[in-house]
Motif scaffolding. Structure first.
Motif, PDB file in Angstrom:
ATOM      1  N   LEU A 137       0.823  -1.199   0.000  1.00 60.62           N
ATOM      2  CA  LEU A 137       0.000   0.000   0.000  1.00 60.62           C
ATOM      3  C   LEU A 137       0.863   1.257   0.000  1.00 60.62           C
ATOM      4  N   GLU A 138       1.954   1.217   0.754  1.00 62.87           N
ATOM      5  CA  GLU A 138       2.869   2.358   0.773  1.00 62.87           C
ATOM      6  C   GLU A 138       3.522   2.552  -0.590  1.00 62.87           C
ATOM      7  N   LEU A 139       3.867   1.437  -1.238  1.00 62.72           N
ATOM      8  CA  LEU A 139       4.463   1.505  -2.576  1.00 62.72           C
ATOM      9  C   LEU A 139       3.502   2.178  -3.555  1.00 62.72           C
ATOM     10  N   LEU A 140       2.243   1.778  -3.509  1.00 61.42           N
ATOM     11  CA  LEU A 140       1.248   2.349  -4.421  1.00 61.42           C
ATOM     12  C   LEU A 140       1.042   3.832  -4.148  1.00 61.42           C
ATOM     13  N   ARG A 141       1.082   4.220  -2.883  1.00 63.94           N
ATOM     14  CA  ARG A 141       0.876   5.620  -2.528  1.00 63.94           C
ATOM     15  C   ARG A 141       2.096   6.482  -2.836  1.00 63.94           C
ATOM     16  N   ASP A 142       3.278   6.012  -2.411  1.00 61.89           N
ATOM     17  CA  ASP A 142       4.459   6.869  -2.449  1.00 61.89           C
ATOM     18  C   ASP A 142       5.287   6.754  -3.716  1.00 61.89           C
ATOM     19  N   THR A 143       5.242   5.585  -4.369  1.00 60.64           N
ATOM     20  CA  THR A 143       6.059   5.382  -5.567  1.00 60.64           C
ATOM     21  C   THR A 143       5.225   5.489  -6.839  1.00 60.64           C
ATOM     22  N   VAL A 144       4.088   4.829  -6.868  1.00 63.34           N
ATOM     23  CA  VAL A 144       3.238   4.866  -8.068  1.00 63.34           C
ATOM     24  C   VAL A 144       2.389   6.124  -8.083  1.00 63.34           C
ATOM     25  N   GLY A 145       1.644   6.344  -7.021  1.00 66.80           N
ATOM     26  CA  GLY A 145       0.795   7.528  -6.921  1.00 66.80           C
ATOM     27  C   GLY A 145      -0.618   7.267  -7.413  1.00 66.80           C
ATOM     28  N   PHE A 146      -1.575   7.904  -6.758  1.00 67.65           N
ATOM     29  CA  PHE A 146      -2.978   7.684  -7.091  1.00 67.65           C
ATOM     30  C   PHE A 146      -3.346   8.199  -8.481  1.00 67.65           C
TER      31      PHE A 146
END
Length: 199
Positions: free
Chosen positions: A10-19
């Motif tokens: 979840l952190e990867l999706l938020r901080d690296t990929v982005g919404f």
């Protein structure tokens, strides 16, 4: 040397990929579907390690699934314990805890509960009949991993996402999504026909 940083997906999706980038990948939005994000106790504690925002009111899954088009409800029991690993030695307690969570979600009219923790998924899905008996309320609530909901929004086949392996069928949710898409396609066809008639 013990310096490797471990992060949650979840952190990867938020901080690296982005919404915003995730939203660009959406092919079949979850529009019109009410989803309750359930974190449980293991996803938010200890607060110093689990970096999902406010430990009493995390909103990371809400932001993630909203980017996929879902209507996220403000679920008041999102960090309450479902019973976790006590599902084996303390089944009655787990059934009552899980029953409370399912009852509130049902009363809020949600189409599904989104989870990230395998123990939460097991207690709310596999043991849903036990929870129903414990609180004397019938439930038919699909409990999906947030990644499965993302997969639906990204256009993956439900079987490829393992939805057929859920104990409580997600078919009602899938039927609502399919019905919404048919309505959108029909509205788009009518709009094009109207444009053609006015040309």
């Amino acid at each position: 040397s013990g310096e490797t940083k471990v992060i949650h997906y979840l952190e990867l999706l938020r901080d690296t990929v982005g919404f915003d980038e995730l939203a660009k990948k959406v092919k079949n939005p979850l529009t019109g579907r009410k989803i309750a994000a359930y974190y449980g106790c293991l996803m938010s504690r200890p607060a110093g390690l689990m970096q999902f925002g406010d430990p009493e009111n995390p909103t990371l899954m809400e932001s993630l699934l909203a980017a996929c088009g879902a209507e996220m409800v403000d679920f008041p029991l999102k960090t309450e314990c479902c019973g976790a690993s006590f599902g084996i030695p303390e089944r009655p307690m787990t059934a009552i805890n899980s029953g409370r969570i399912l009852e509130v979600a049902s009363n809020m009219g949600v189409d599904a509960i989104a989870v990230a923790c395998p123990l939460c998924q097991m207690n709310l899905d596999l043991r849903q009949k036990q929870a129903s008996k414990a609180v004397n309320v019938f439930f038919n609530m699909p409990v999906l991993y947030y990644t499965q909901l993302m997969g639906l929004a990204f256009g993956f086949d439900p079987r490829e996402l393992g939805l057929h392996k859920l104990c409580v069928s997600a078919d009602p949710l899938l039927q609502k999504l399919d019905g919404l898409r048919r309505e959108e396609a029909l509205a788009e066809a009518k709009a094009k026909a109207a444009e053609g008639g006015n040309a």
